[in-house]
Design a protein around this motif. Structure first.
Motif: not given
Length: 570
Positions: A43, A45, A68, A91, A383-384, A414-415, A446, A450-451, A456
């Motif tokens: 988180k 990042k 990334e 974030e 993760s997101q 974004k998430g 996806n 967002v993946r 997750d």
């Protein structure tokens, strides 16, 4: 000494070899860190614009995607400062307003009242003091500061002004034209803080604000906060100061927006889980983190705001009593708001947030338990994952054979929120992307940009299984089944957005007819608000904790068996 530039406006400094996450925290740069810097939540990042962007650790290479890494993304908790840096925090902890209205009905009988006084100073009453003119009203004056100020309220032979009264005690002396006083209700969540401002004289809500609990930089769940307090000699003060400063800022901001003086705020009520309540009062919660999980206190307190806040000096603050180390005042407040303890029906309260608290009402008895659901429902460990702020996917569905989704604020995704994740997993089940054990048939799924990963899915399964197993344990204790329930209240911010059919499909909620469910919103805040407006509810809150039987799941083999049972779907 190295320079670290953050965006265009902020410049901070660091010694060689320091950890970037710690430096950012020490300089009040809010960066989420669900794992409290342990290195696994991904988180914290940052994008390194200038400096040692290529010296990745092996763990970062595993946790970050190729895209990334290509874009110079680093994890602040892994980055050791070896030179000047220019970074972008990806974030930051968000700020947002909470505008959903909560409806409630209660008699207006507040803890604090206004009363005007006007007494002619009669020369014949040579044996009466100024104080006695006020105390004739069956009130008592104990505050020396009020005594010192009383002579200034004598005008043209009349003693006149307005007194502010708590029960039978005069707590302040004000000008005669004071017409309104205010109070605040606060819900201290592990992830979010909600502050509501009320006009105590009319019972109307003036405004409400919701922001991220800044303590999330030190871990997403209460155990992470306890570990931080236990491992750092200054940990308790750091968490307390972050919380108190943020709450004072929120109260002050609401007052400023509504053109209200903080000096006119005279009462407050506080709800939160047991750990957050301990930290709010500056009490070490470490004992709750180790067996037998004993809190320092469970009782309620009535304290002065000046003992906590710098600018809010006149308020008396009531903190709700706790049920156990893991069932706090927020649940007592929820029971109070819903009237569960008064109604004859069999009911279930499921408060889904960073923690999962459950209360069952049956035959005038209340049973409760807390489940280690983890923060997955509020974006933690996903993760997101995100809470419900701009840019977060809140709903997912299939339309014309395609996956569709909505984004809060209508911006680029974004998430994904907890409610969005529930929907997405329901869609994945419909598309047979998941098998009955929760295993994905491909590496990721996806939703827009967002993946959703296998990790997750596993985090969600652990969280929802804990909730379902906790519900079943309480039903077994009361010797009833789902069919015996008349009402199921789904509370918490997460509950506001949840699709009930999808929640049942993925096994988070039991397979009961939809009409029995009631989406109840923030019942914790609701209870805190109505208590401000009706002091008789204080006695009810104190009675509730005497009726609740707490079931400790930590050593329950029954819970463990049920937990495994509910890992799958439906």
């Amino acid at each position: 000494m190295y320079k670290i530039r953050i965006g265009k406006d902020k410049l901070i400094y660091s010694e060689k070899g320091e950890n970037l996450l710690r430096v950012l925290r020490d300089n009040n740069v809010s960066v989420p860190s669900i794992c409290n810097g342990a290195g696994w939540c991904v988180k914290c990042k940052v994008r390194v614009l200038k400096g040692n962007s290529l010296t990745l650790t092996e763990e970062e290479k595993r946790l970050l995607s190729e895209e990334e890494i290509k874009n110079n993304i680093r994890l602040a908790c892994h980055l050791t400062i070896e030179e000047d840096l220019e970074i972008e925090v990806l974030e930051e902890i968000s700020t947002f307003n909470f505008s959903k209205e909560i409806e409630y009905k209660t008699s207006l009988n507040p803890l604090v009242n206004l009363e005007r006084f006007r007494n002619k100073i009669d020369s014949k009453d040579i044996d009466i003091s100024y104080i006695e003119y006020i105390e004739k009203r069956k009130y008592v004056v104990r505050n020396l500061e009020i005594v010192r100020r009383l002579p200034s309220f004598l005008k043209d032979g009349y003693l006149e002004g307005t007194i502010v009264v708590l029960d039978n005690e005069v707590i302040d002396l004000r000008e005669k034209d004071l017409e309104k006083i205010y109070g605040f209700a606060i819900d201290i969540g592990t992830t979010t803080l909600v502050v509501s401002l009320l006009d105590i004289t009319t019972g109307k809500r003036v405004g409400v604000k919701m922001e991220i609990n800044p303590q999330v930089s030190y871990g997403a769940d209460v155990l992470s906060r306890i570990n931080y307090v236990m491992s750092d000699p200054h940990g308790l003060f750091v968490l307390w100061d972050l919380l108190i400063s943020k709450l004072e800022d929120m109260i002050g901001s609401l007052c400023k927006e509504k053109d209200i003086s903080v000096n006119d705020v005279y009462v407050g009520s506080i709800v939160g889980n047991s750990i957050m309540t301990h930290i709010f009062l500056g009490v070490d919660p470490s004992s709750i983190g180790v067996f037998p999980f004993t809190p320092v206190f469970k009782k309620s307190f009535l304290i002065s705001s000046k003992d906590l806040f710098k600018s809010i000096k006149n308020a008396k603050i009531y903190t709700f009593p706790l049920i156990s180390g893991y069932i706090g005042g927020d649940i007592v407040s929820g029971i109070l708001a819903l009237g569960m303890h008064r109604k004859p029906e069999n009911s279930l309260l499921i408060d889904i947030g960073t923690n999962g608290e459950i209360v069952l009402k049956h035959d005038n008895k209340l049973f409760s338990c807390a489940t280690a659901a983890g923060p997955a429902f509020e974006g933690g460990n996903i993760s997101q994952g995100m809470i419900a702020v701009s840019g977060a996917i809140d709903h997912v569905w299939i339309e014309d054979g395609k996956v569709k989704y909505s984004v809060i604020g209508g911006t680029e995704e974004k998430g994904i929120t907890g409610s969005g994740l529930v929907d997405a997993i329901a869609v994945m089940l419909d598309l047979e992307v998941l098998d009955k054990t929760g295993r994905m048939r491909k590496n990721e799924f996806n939703v827009g940009k967002v993946r959703i990963t296998q990790k997750d899915i596993r985090e969600f399964q652990l969280a929802k299984s804990a909730i379902r197993a906790g519900i079943e344990v309480l039903l077994n204790k009361a010797d009833i089944t789902y069919e015996d329930l008349d009402r199921i209240y789904v509370a918490g911010t997460f509950g506001n957005y949840i699709n009930l059919e999808n929640a049942i499909k993925v096994g988070l909620l039991p397979p009961i007819e939809i009409k029995k469910f009631v989406i109840s919103g923030n019942t914790a805040l609701m209870g805190a608000e109505i208590l401000l407006l009706n002091k008789e509810l204080i006695e009810e809150a104190e009675e509730i904790i005497k009726k609740v039987k707490y079931i400790d799941l930590s050593l329950s083999s029954e819970f463990q068996e049920l937990f495994v049972k509910f890992i799958g779907w439906g």
